[in-house]
Scaffold this active site. Structure first.
Site, mmCIF file in Angstrom:
data_model
loop_
_atom_site.group_PDB
_atom_site.id
_atom_site.type_symbol
_atom_site.label_atom_id
_atom_site.label_comp_id
_atom_site.label_asym_id
_atom_site.label_seq_id
_atom_site.Cartn_x
_atom_site.Cartn_y
_atom_site.Cartn_z
ATOM 1 N N CYS A 117 -23.043 2.581 -24.340
ATOM 2 C CA CYS A 117 -24.210 2.415 -25.204
ATOM 3 C C CYS A 117 -25.332 3.803 -25.626
ATOM 4 O O CYS A 117 -25.163 4.455 -26.870
ATOM 5 C CB CYS A 117 -25.246 1.488 -23.989
ATOM 6 S SG CYS A 117 -26.333 2.329 -23.682
ATOM 7 N N CYS A 154 -23.870 1.316 -18.457
ATOM 8 C CA CYS A 154 -23.045 0.325 -18.202
ATOM 9 C C CYS A 154 -21.728 0.809 -18.386
ATOM 10 O O CYS A 154 -20.335 -0.059 -18.088
ATOM 11 C CB CYS A 154 -22.592 1.216 -19.629
ATOM 12 S SG CYS A 154 -24.031 0.793 -21.300
ATOM 13 N N VAL A 264 -50.735 21.062 -8.201
ATOM 14 C CA VAL A 264 -49.358 20.671 -8.664
ATOM 15 C C VAL A 264 -48.212 21.043 -9.033
ATOM 16 O O VAL A 264 -48.937 22.261 -9.156
ATOM 17 C CB VAL A 264 -49.729 19.816 -9.713
ATOM 18 C CG1 VAL A 264 -48.273 19.392 -10.423
ATOM 19 C CG2 VAL A 264 -50.249 18.173 -9.775
ATOM 20 N N GLN A 1199 -15.483 -1.685 -19.829
ATOM 21 C CA GLN A 1199 -16.051 -3.035 -19.720
ATOM 22 C C GLN A 1199 -15.761 -3.512 -18.380
ATOM 23 O O GLN A 1199 -16.530 -4.419 -17.609
ATOM 24 C CB GLN A 1199 -15.168 -4.482 -21.467
ATOM 25 C CG GLN A 1199 -16.018 -3.355 -22.529
ATOM 26 C CD GLN A 1199 -17.937 -4.023 -22.224
ATOM 27 O OE1 GLN A 1199 -18.153 -5.313 -22.600
ATOM 28 N NE2 GLN A 1199 -18.057 -3.210 -22.598
ATOM 29 N N GLU A 1266 -17.901 -10.189 -20.148
ATOM 30 C CA GLU A 1266 -18.365 -10.980 -19.340
ATOM 31 C C GLU A 1266 -17.555 -10.996 -17.662
ATOM 32 O O GLU A 1266 -17.996 -10.951 -16.834
ATOM 33 C CB GLU A 1266 -19.573 -12.399 -19.832
ATOM 34 C CG GLU A 1266 -20.624 -12.136 -20.679
ATOM 35 C CD GLU A 1266 -21.073 -13.315 -21.233
ATOM 36 O OE1 GLU A 1266 -21.810 -13.398 -20.850
ATOM 37 O OE2 GLU A 1266 -19.833 -13.881 -22.107
#
Length: 1334
Positions: A117, A154, A264, A1199, A1266
């Site tokens: 992505c 991803c 800080v 994938q 998937e």
């Protein structure tokens, strides 16, 4: 706050250009300045809390003392702009672009397929770039450490690590040894000819790294840093001021006058407090230019380290000192160094200061227990002078409070040398191995009398065992002055157990686990001490080999990615079947890729922030927006009354309100929306809205409560094959069990983002939305505004990850945003913060499964009855479809003749759960696989044998009467056993377990059969639009959205093949509803199947139209044919269409064809588990997938790996925690842990099954998005296997319960070590736990 005082000018450089800012607001971070002021949008917002690394940039500073320049990576979201005076900032745009030249880091991450992505890519690039600026030839250890603070949802990290590995100069990587062939590229046998093994990328093509070509540090800044008499800098903002003193005297005066003002340095503690807890400090003092805070002084007793030194500097100092002194003197240095390696991420350590870490007094600090145990002390200063304070139990007074007076400042920290006979140990256990706050942490020190086992002094401190760092004083007293032996220690364990008691409802939960860790850590320290005493010849006893505790392995090895060559006859120009880089990978790596929130601000644009419910089940008694409307910049507040059209979204006969009006049914339900001129003002406005509630009785949170109250969304589904009741009468054995599975947050790196722009006439709107389903968003906006769909165009360029979470809720958010745009007639942008996104948008459904299984003694399962209860949350969303898919997959790979299933979506008062990659299948199948594991445990047989006996074989029929052939499933199973060398490694693991008492190895091999396509047939259609322009270039549009899954890349490949032109001539601009109407969602792993066929259809039509011109001019070019066709008035534009398969499921007859085909796969995993802490490493993963003929092996393997890692997170790591009142605790990466680089299997092999065909999809490919996610459960079952080996040491055999996710807590308790067994277990119901058990 800005009382008209003159502010100073801030001067720094960004990408080599000078930036001077006159009126800097101290609340401005570098991230918002880069993105909003300078429009440098390559640096991304991912979480806003320094937890994801998406906003990583490099900061460089000149050190006048050493005349050197330091480069370090930082999280821009936490870095206040005021801190940057005199610094040079480099962003992803500054190191290279496709317009000029790309940097080797950008090129290698892109070409090694490490960007899907692309939202995390600029951060990855900048982390790696910073490492290379500091060390042009890094080691693998350097690389994994550098990337530890960068999350990716991803890729599964493997390709990113492989791309970065090419910069490595390590002898152990065969790439360096000049063999040509490399294990990286999947070469198994060096004797094979080169041609045989196709590679995912060729490293020979990469640009070399040339350190001389980098941006130089601006000389002006060197002069600035060396200038004498630096002056104090002051900046005034709308609500607060910032002072950066130039000397110690001035710092002391400032602190005396403003004792409450925080100091800080790194902003890693104050920053998140201000951002997430709404704490406001009117004044902040930044002492980063006070040189005394950064000095390091050596004394004969030890080292004084300046309190301002960053943790990175402290760590490198310690590593530098250790080799300079005898080992006995550096015990404490080594213990601290070990803890520093795990504390935060590189980006956090680079800015976080040692003094800040101590003073934040975090109860689960990594360093404080070690500093305290090691007798360290701090030197503090105030206008009253200096004093030294020991870091001991008195120093940490209460949560976040120390003994210091408000005006005192920590100047430096003393770390002493250790003495002869003194040993120091440090241990931590965290939800994730790296970049994670620890659950429990400890520092232990013991001093022995010379040459003996007699303990002279001992000191033990714990973090995570109370509101402060605690000292185990009574335990120390039980050990001191005694001999260090088994008798002393076994008494010490009992005292420790008695001394550190946590209340059962203690914040953070995990009470039993935390208490057992204190004992485990003391035991580990004991083992270390015994080893060292032996080394000093104080004792002669040999510690048995099997009792020794070695750390878990951590070195990531190169893996294999095997796929098939394209056929010899395929044209070189045809890209189908070849590993092609993601079409946007390079612009994603350079930060040029435009995501929704990167669209430039439109004149007059407003920003929208939502107000959400803080109650789970209540009536709304008032909604008072008057105070919000009075605040600066606030323009309006949108409520349900403002909606001109439909105020609800209807689904399955249920209605969901866009904005609640009279009643709320979960925490996080949207009530109204504040619109203002800036993000900051809108957020302040939302905080000022007052809501009154009247609680309603008996909220429902868990599935059990829903079952008890019969609170369900209809329809509930039931399916049965054979006769289950009768079959139970005939079996040899019956076993019953239950299994719980937690939910999962999508954690897409790009949060929900949208911009709605009124065109200005005839109620026309352009909606730029990060969604998977543009058509749904278009329809929803049209219905909400009561206008026709033809007035709304929804545009999607690309989406920064979605995974199912950008469909339903995205449409609702877009509706609310569109009402604001309609009402004000101005552009309105809505980008959720990470915490809001996690709260509002829901997650994967948690599922409770109850099963009863009947089987024969030979392992055959004859009958099974399974009930599934999915926790749907407060609205219906897609839950009934999830319940259906659960039942359609609960046979998985097994032919169980008598099978009954029931599934119900439980209606509860939690935020509504929604679609998530796998859509119920992982929950469905893991319960079945757990049932098979139980059968194996009852029969004392290996689980893989039980799986094999029960698999589908030969021509088969599913429980819904769908015929299929399981041949490729069985091929995957056999191939996986061979590739993983399962038999030999199983025996080796058993042998390892006999030789090790406290570490166990576990293995599992798990199959998946996954149905592809939408079971609602109408959703399987797709369309495309293709234009050929006169110059021969092609513009392609189709109905799918690019989510990182490479869909546009594959469509480009399809068009290239069909038109017989190179992909470079084909461009895809975006997905929009005005080019391709009535599209289906990009979901169900069906994007390529459907859109690919539509693109193919369109391109074939156009190619045929050009046929006469090719025949007329056979030697002509593509451009010539196109021009000739144009002159002949032939249309060069056409649509393509694909009807898709006619799928259906008849639930009355319980039969149908809900899927076009099955994707098969098998995964074998081996883990090594530390039984004392529950920590584990995945040693090796082998995945064999049948995906037909891959259209693009690099995309498909990406994938597979990414999906597997998401599954690994689901089943072992990711936990959503809700309070007893239904409030989500885990609202960001600091509380919710997704897999990081440290979770990647150390060897990760992926094999695509060769010689497979699939007649049902384009070019014989298969959907792959998937199916693999479920295979992450093989890690879960390997952990369970290792836990079973540990339990057998305690005499426990047979089935046992281990719920998902198998977090370190659950794994440790399941191992039932002698230490966990000491902890008295608590009866559920006898106390209110910190978190609900969803």
């Amino acid at each position: 706050m800005s009382s008209g005082k003159e502010a100073d000018i801030l001067c720094f450089f960004i990408n080599g250009k000078k930036v001077t800012e006159n009126n800097v607001d101290p609340e401005t971070t570098l991230l918002s300045f880069l993105r909003e002021k300078l429009r440098l949008t390559g640096t991304k917002y991912g979480c806003g809390g320094g937890g994801c690394g998406a906003c990583t940039v490099m900061v460089s500073r000149h050190q006048p003392a050493t005349k050197t320049i330091t480069h370090y990576s930082v999280n821009a979201c936490l870095l206040p702009l005021c801190q940057l005076h005199g610094a040079a900032v480099t962003t992803v745009e500054g190191i290279g672009s496709t317009k000029t030249r790309i940097h080797p880091v950008q090129e290698r991450i892109a070409k090694s397929h490490g960007s899907q992505c692309g939202f995390c890519t600029p951060g990855m690039v900048m982390s790696m770039y910073t490492l290379l600026r500091n060390k042009p030839q890094p080691t693998m250890e350097d690389i994994t450490q550098t990337l530890a603070g960068n999350l990716c949802r991803c890729t599964g990290y493997r390709p990113i690590v492989d791309g970065c590995r090419t910069f490595c100069q390590e002898a152990n990587c065969c790439q360096v040894n000049g063999g040509g062939a490399c294990c990286l590229n999947g070469e198994q046998d060096a004797d094979e000819p080169e041609l045989e093994t196709p590679q995912l990328f060729d490293k020979e093509e990469f640009l070399p790294l040339d350190p001389t070509q980098e941006l130089i540090f601006p000389p002006e800044l060197i002069l600035m840093s060396e200038a004498a008499n630096p002056k104090t800098l002051t900046f005034y903002g709308e609500r607060m001021s910032w002072v950066s003193p130039a000397s110690l005297e001035e710092l002391i005066q400032l602190k005396t006058r403003n004792p409450k003002a925080p100091l800080v340095v790194g902003n890693t503690n104050i920053g998140p407090d201000m951002k997430f807890k709404g704490i406001l400090h009117p004044l902040i003092i930044s002492p980063t230019r006070v040189m005394e805070l950064f000095e390091v002084t050596r004394t004969p007793q030890g080292v004084w380290v300046g309190a301002g030194c960053s943790l990175t500097e402290v760590w490198s100092l310690l590593k530098h000192l250790v080799p300079q002194f005898p080992e006995e003197e550096t015990e404490l240095f080594r213990a601290l160094s070990q803890q520093l390696g795990y504390l935060g991420s590189q980006q956090i350590r680079n800015v976080s200061s040692l003094g800040g870490h101590i003073m934040s007094a975090n109860p689960n600090s990594d360093l404080n227990p070690v500093l305290a145990a090691g007798n360290c002390k701090v030197s503090v200063i105030s206008d009253g002078g200096r004093r030294q304070l020991p870091l001991n139990q008195d120093f940490f007074v209460s949560f976040g409070k120390t003994l210091l007076k408000p005006e005192e400042i920590v100047l430096s920290v003393f770390i002493p040398f250790s003495r002869k006979g003194e040993f120091v140990g440090a241990f931590r256990q965290a939800p994730r191995k790296e970049s994670s706050f620890p659950t429990v942490t400890t520092g232990m020190r013991v001093l022995f009398s010379k040459g003996s086992r007699l303990v002279q002094d001992v000191s033990i401190y714990f973090g995570g065992m109370g509101p402060t760092t605690v000292s185990a004083t009574r335990t120390c007293a039980a050990i001191a002055t005694r001999s260090w032996d088994d008798e002393t220690l076994s008494r010490a364990y009992d005292v420790l157990l008695d001394e550190l008691v946590l209340p059962l409802s203690a914040p953070g939960g995990k009470v039993q686990f935390r208490r057992s860790l204190t004992l485990s850590f003391l035991f580990k320290f004991n083992m270390e001490v015994l080893q060292k005493l032996r080394g000093m010849n104080v004792t002669t006893e040999e510690l048995p080999e099997r009792m020794q505790i070695q750390p878990l392995p951590r070195e990531i090895q190169p893996g294999l990615q095997e796929f098939q060559h394209v056929s010899k006859h395929q044209s070189d120009q045809d890209p189908v079947g070849r590993p092609t880089m993601h079409r946007s990978a390079l612009i994603q790596a350079t930060g040029e890729a435009v995501y929704c929130d990167d669209i430039p601000i439109i004149d007059g644009e407003l920003f929208l922030v939502l107000v959400t419910s803080s109650r789970a089940h209540a009536k709304i008694t008032r909604l008072d927006v008057s105070e919000a409307l009075r605040l600066p910049g606030v323009v309006d507040v949108i409520t349900a009354k403002d909606i001109p059209g439909k105020k609800v979204r209807a689904l399955f006969g249920y209605e969901e309100e866009l904005l609640a009006q009279t009643e709320v049914s979960c925490v996080g339900q949207m009530l109204c929306a504040v619109i203002a001129d800036t993000r900051v003002h809108a957020k302040q406005g939302a905080a000022a809205v007052k809501v009154g509630y009247e609680d309603l009785p008996d909220p429902v949170f868990t599935s059990e409560e829903a079952i008890e109250k019969s609170s369900f969304f209809e329809p509930r589904r039931r399916i049965e094959r054979g006769n289950v009741t009768e079959a139970f009468e005939t079996v040899d054995q019956v076993h019953e069990g239950e299994f719980r599975m937690g939910g999962q947050e999508h954690f897409y790196l790009e949060t929900q983002s949208m911009l709605v722009v009124p065109v200005g006439e005839e109620t026309e709107f352009n909606a730029y939305v990060s969604t998977q389903w543009p058509t749904l968003t278009q329809e929803a906006i049209a219905e909400t505004l009561s206008i026709p769909s033809n007035r709304v165009t929804c545009h999607v360029k690309r989406v920064g990850g979605a995974f199912g979470g950008k469909v339903m809720k995205t449409a609702i958010l877009a509706c609310i945003t569109s009402v604001a745009a309609w009402k004000t007639n101005r552009a309105v942008r809505c980008v959720l913060e990470r915490g809001e996104d996690m709260l509002i948008t829901g997650a994967r459904h948690p599922v409770l499964g109850k099963y009863k299984v009947g089987f024969m003694n030979d392992g055959r399962i004859v009958a099974a009855d399974i009930q599934y209860y999915a926790n749907a949350g407060n609205t219906v969303d897609e839950s009934p479809l999830v319940a259906e898919k659960i039942l359609l997959h609960f046979d998985n790979a097994y032919n169980i003749p008598n099978l009954r299933g029931q599934a119900a979506a439980c209606r509860t008062n939690l935020p509504s759960n929604t679609a998530f990659r796998g859509f119920g299948v992982p929950q469905s199948v893991v319960i079945v696989e757990n049932m098979l594991n139980d059968v194996a445990a009852v029969l004392r047989r290996p689980a893989d044998q039980i799986r094999e006996i029960n698999m589908y074989k030969g021509p088969s029929v599913t429980h819904y009467k769908f015929e299929f052939s399981p041949e490729n499933l069985l091929r995957c199973w056999e191939e996986c056993k061979v590739k993983s060398d399962y038999g030999a490694r199983r025996r080796a693991a058993d042998q390892f377990n006999q030789q090790n008492r406290w570490k166990k190895r576990g293995m599992s091999i798990i199959p998946i059969k996954y149905g592809i396509a939408f079971s609602d047939g109408f959703l399987n259609q797709a369309a495309a639009l293709v234009h050929i322009y006169k110059d021969g270039s092609v513009l392609l549009a189709h109905g799918g959205t690019e989510l990182g899954q490479g869909l546009h890349t594959k469509m480009q490949q399809v068009a290239s093949r069909e038109l017989h032109i190179p992909p470079s001539k084909i461009y895809i601009s975006e997905t929009s509803t005005n080019t391709v109407p009535n599209t289906s969602p990009s979901a169900a792993s069906f994007g390529t199947d459907a859109n690919g066929m539509a693109v193919k259809n369109a391109c074939q039509t156009l190619y045929q139209r050009l046929e006469p011109f090719r025949q007329k001019n056979p030697k002509g070019s593509w451009e010539k044919w196109v021009q000739a066709a144009y002159l002949e008035k032939i249309s060069l534009s056409t649509t393509g269409f694909y009807r898709g398969p006619d799928l259906y499921m008849d639930w009355d007859k319980v039969e149908g064809r809900p899927y076009a085909y099955f994707t098969y796969g098998v995964c074998c995993c081996e883990v090594e588990l530390d039984c004392l802490t529950g920590d584990y490493r995945t040693l090796r993963t082998d995945i064999v997938m049948d995906i037909g003929r891959s259209v693009n092996p690099s995309v498909d393997i990406g994938q597979i790996e990414g999906s597997f890692m998401q599954g690994l997170g689901l089943f072992t790591l990711e936990e959503l925690k809700f309070s007893p009142s239904g409030f989500l605790y885990t609202r960001g990466p600091s509380q919710y842990k997704i897999p990081a680089v440290c979770d990647v299997p150390l060897v990760f092999n992926v094999y695509l099954l060769p010689d497979s065909d699939n007649p049902h999809a384009i070019y014989s490919s298969k959907g792959i998005g998937e199916p693999v996610l479920f295979l992450g459960s093989s890690v879960f079952f390997a952990i369970k296997d290792a836990a079973a080996a540990a339990r057998s040491e305690s005499g426990l055999v047979g089935p046992f319960s281990l719920d998902s996710p198998a977090t370190p807590e659950r794994a440790c308790l399941a191992c039932a070590s002698p230490f966990t067994q000491k902890i008295p277990s608590s009866k559920p119901g006898s106390f209110q736990p910190w978190a609900l058990n969803i």
